[in-house]
Design a protein around this motif. Structure first.
Motif, PDB file in Angstrom:
ATOM      1  N   VAL A   1      -7.634  -1.694  -7.729  1.00 29.21           N
ATOM      2  CA  VAL A   1      -7.352  -3.027  -8.238  1.00 29.21           C
ATOM      3  C   VAL A   1      -5.994  -3.069  -8.929  1.00 29.21           C
ATOM      4  CG1 VAL A   1      -8.158  -4.855  -9.765  1.00 29.21           C
ATOM      5  CG2 VAL A   1      -9.808  -3.448  -8.562  1.00 29.21           C
ATOM      6  N   CYS A   2      -5.187  -4.038  -8.552  1.00 25.84           N
ATOM      7  CA  CYS A   2      -3.925  -4.281  -9.235  1.00 25.84           C
ATOM      8  C   CYS A   2      -3.810  -5.793  -9.425  1.00 25.84           C
ATOM      9  CB  CYS A   2      -2.744  -3.750  -8.422  1.00 25.84           C
ATOM     10  SG  CYS A   2      -1.153  -4.131  -9.182  1.00 25.84           S
ATOM     11  N   TRP A   3      -4.025  -6.236 -10.655  1.00 25.01           N
ATOM     12  CA  TRP A   3      -4.003  -7.669 -10.932  1.00 25.01           C
ATOM     13  C   TRP A   3      -2.600  -8.243 -10.748  1.00 25.01           C
ATOM     14  CZ3 TRP A   3      -8.530  -9.541 -10.606  1.00 25.01           C
ATOM     15  CH2 TRP A   3      -9.634  -8.804 -11.030  1.00 25.01           C
ATOM     16  N   THR A   4      -1.580  -7.480 -11.073  1.00 24.78           N
ATOM     17  CA  THR A   4      -0.206  -7.951 -10.886  1.00 24.78           C
ATOM     18  C   THR A   4       0.072  -8.169  -9.411  1.00 24.78           C
ATOM     19  OG1 THR A   4       0.467  -6.698 -12.832  1.00 24.78           O
ATOM     20  CG2 THR A   4       2.218  -7.436 -11.374  1.00 24.78           C
ATOM     21  N   GLY A   5      -0.345  -7.207  -8.585  1.00 19.55           N
ATOM     22  CA  GLY A   5      -0.161  -7.342  -7.138  1.00 19.55           C
ATOM     23  C   GLY A   5      -0.911  -8.543  -6.585  1.00 19.55           C
TER      24      GLY A   5
ATOM     25  N   CYS B   1       0.553  -2.504  -2.509  1.00 23.88           N
ATOM     26  CA  CYS B   1      -0.028  -1.669  -3.550  1.00 23.88           C
ATOM     27  C   CYS B   1      -0.610  -0.446  -2.858  1.00 23.88           C
ATOM     28  CB  CYS B   1      -1.136  -2.409  -4.289  1.00 23.88           C
ATOM     29  SG  CYS B   1      -0.558  -3.732  -5.339  1.00 23.88           S
ATOM     30  N   PRO B   2      -0.721   0.709  -3.455  1.00 22.26           N
ATOM     31  CA  PRO B   2      -0.378   1.067  -4.807  1.00 22.26           C
ATOM     32  C   PRO B   2       1.085   1.497  -4.927  1.00 22.26           C
ATOM     33  CG  PRO B   2      -1.522   2.889  -3.809  1.00 22.26           C
ATOM     34  CD  PRO B   2      -1.451   1.802  -2.772  1.00 22.26           C
ATOM     35  N   GLY B   3       1.602   1.213  -6.062  1.00 18.83           N
ATOM     36  CA  GLY B   3       2.947   1.647  -6.403  1.00 18.83           C
ATOM     37  C   GLY B   3       4.059   0.910  -5.698  1.00 18.83           C
ATOM     38  N   GLY B   4       3.770  -0.201  -5.053  1.00 19.56           N
ATOM     39  CA  GLY B   4       4.790  -0.932  -4.321  1.00 19.56           C
ATOM     40  C   GLY B   4       5.580  -1.887  -5.192  1.00 19.56           C
ATOM     41  N   HIS B   5       5.272  -1.950  -6.468  1.00 22.12           N
ATOM     42  CA  HIS B   5       5.986  -2.830  -7.396  1.00 22.12           C
ATOM     43  C   HIS B   5       5.884  -2.260  -8.798  1.00 22.12           C
ATOM     44  CE1 HIS B   5       2.167  -4.435  -8.917  1.00 22.12           C
ATOM     45  NE2 HIS B   5       1.765  -4.329  -7.667  1.00 22.12           N
TER      46      HIS B   5
ATOM     47  N   ASN C   1      -4.036   3.154  -7.656  1.00 25.43           N
ATOM     48  CA  ASN C   1      -3.558   4.433  -7.162  1.00 25.43           C
ATOM     49  C   ASN C   1      -4.207   4.810  -5.838  1.00 25.43           C
ATOM     50  OD1 ASN C   1      -6.102   5.207  -8.042  1.00 25.43           O
ATOM     51  ND2 ASN C   1      -5.345   6.326  -9.814  1.00 25.43           N
ATOM     52  N   LEU C   2      -4.997   3.899  -5.269  1.00 22.77           N
ATOM     53  CA  LEU C   2      -5.579   4.039  -3.943  1.00 22.77           C
ATOM     54  C   LEU C   2      -5.350   2.758  -3.163  1.00 22.77           C
ATOM     55  CD1 LEU C   2      -9.133   5.596  -4.482  1.00 22.77           C
ATOM     56  CD2 LEU C   2      -7.152   6.706  -3.499  1.00 22.77           C
ATOM     57  N   LEU C   3      -5.158   2.893  -1.864  1.00 20.30           N
ATOM     58  CA  LEU C   3      -5.059   1.704  -1.026  1.00 20.30           C
ATOM     59  C   LEU C   3      -6.410   1.001  -0.999  1.00 20.30           C
ATOM     60  CD1 LEU C   3      -3.020   3.234   1.925  1.00 20.30           C
ATOM     61  CD2 LEU C   3      -2.198   1.635   0.187  1.00 20.30           C
ATOM     62  N   ALA C   4      -6.390  -0.308  -0.785  1.00 17.75           N
ATOM     63  CA  ALA C   4      -7.632  -1.090  -0.802  1.00 17.75           C
ATOM     64  C   ALA C   4      -8.621  -0.620   0.255  1.00 17.75           C
ATOM     65  CB  ALA C   4      -7.314  -2.566  -0.609  1.00 17.75           C
ATOM     66  N   GLU C   5      -8.108  -0.123   1.377  1.00 13.90           N
ATOM     67  CA  GLU C   5      -9.005   0.310   2.451  1.00 13.90           C
ATOM     68  C   GLU C   5      -9.422   1.778   2.338  1.00 13.90           C
ATOM     69  OE1 GLU C   5      -4.773   0.165   3.499  1.00 13.90           O
ATOM     70  OE2 GLU C   5      -6.115  -1.454   3.099  1.00 13.90           O
ATOM     71  N   ALA C   6      -8.905   2.490   1.367  1.00 16.88           N
ATOM     72  CA  ALA C   6      -9.254   3.907   1.182  1.00 16.88           C
ATOM     73  C   ALA C   6     -10.649   4.022   0.564  1.00 16.88           C
ATOM     74  CB  ALA C   6      -8.228   4.585   0.285  1.00 16.88           C
TER      75      ALA C   6
END
Length: 137
Positions: A5-9, A21-25, A31-36
């Motif tokens: 979860v990334c609320w900013t994203g 996400c993760p870490g794209g901004h 720290n995990l992709l949504a589909e991971a």
């Protein structure tokens, strides 16, 4: 911690911006992709590595019945002490629910309850199962 979860994203995506996400901004909390897939074993390994770096040994871990985090912690702590064992303890809530399910599935003998009819025996059996549940008063 494993976090998808990334609320900013999510907020930036809602504004129409392309965000990875993760870490794209800046300030990405995922720290995990949504589909991971989430893995309790991997979380346990990460916790065990953190404990091992601080020379902390964990003797007991309380988890739910199907959790593998204790196994992951034990694997990581074996780098510190190869013969170390971590004991997995059952979470009381899950343990009580499991015992209730087992009790409700149990086969009772016909002589166990003293009702005059089969229907009375069934009512007595059901009431005894309800009484065995800790959250029912």
């Amino acid at each position: 911690m494993q976090n998808k979860v990334c609320w900013t994203g999510a907020w930036l995506k809602g504004k129409g911006l392309s965000v990875d996400c993760p870490g794209g901004h800046e300030g990405c909390t995922a720290n995990l992709l949504a589909e991971a897939p989430l893995s309790e074993l991997d979380m346990g390994r990460n916790l065990g590595k953190a404990f091992a770096l601080q020379d902390v040994l964990v003797k007991c871990v309380t988890t739910d019945g199907d959790g593998r985090s204790a196994e992951g912690i034990e694997e990581s702590l074996k780098t510190l002490h190869p013969m170390w064992k971590v004991e997995r303890l059952a979470d009381p809530t899950h343990l009580a629910a499991s015992q209730f399910r087992q009790c409700s599935r149990a086969k009772f003998s016909d002589d166990m309850f003293l009702g005059k009819t089969r229907q009375e025996n069934c009512v007595l059996r059901k009431s005894s199962v309800r009484m065995s549940r800790p959250d029912v008063v």
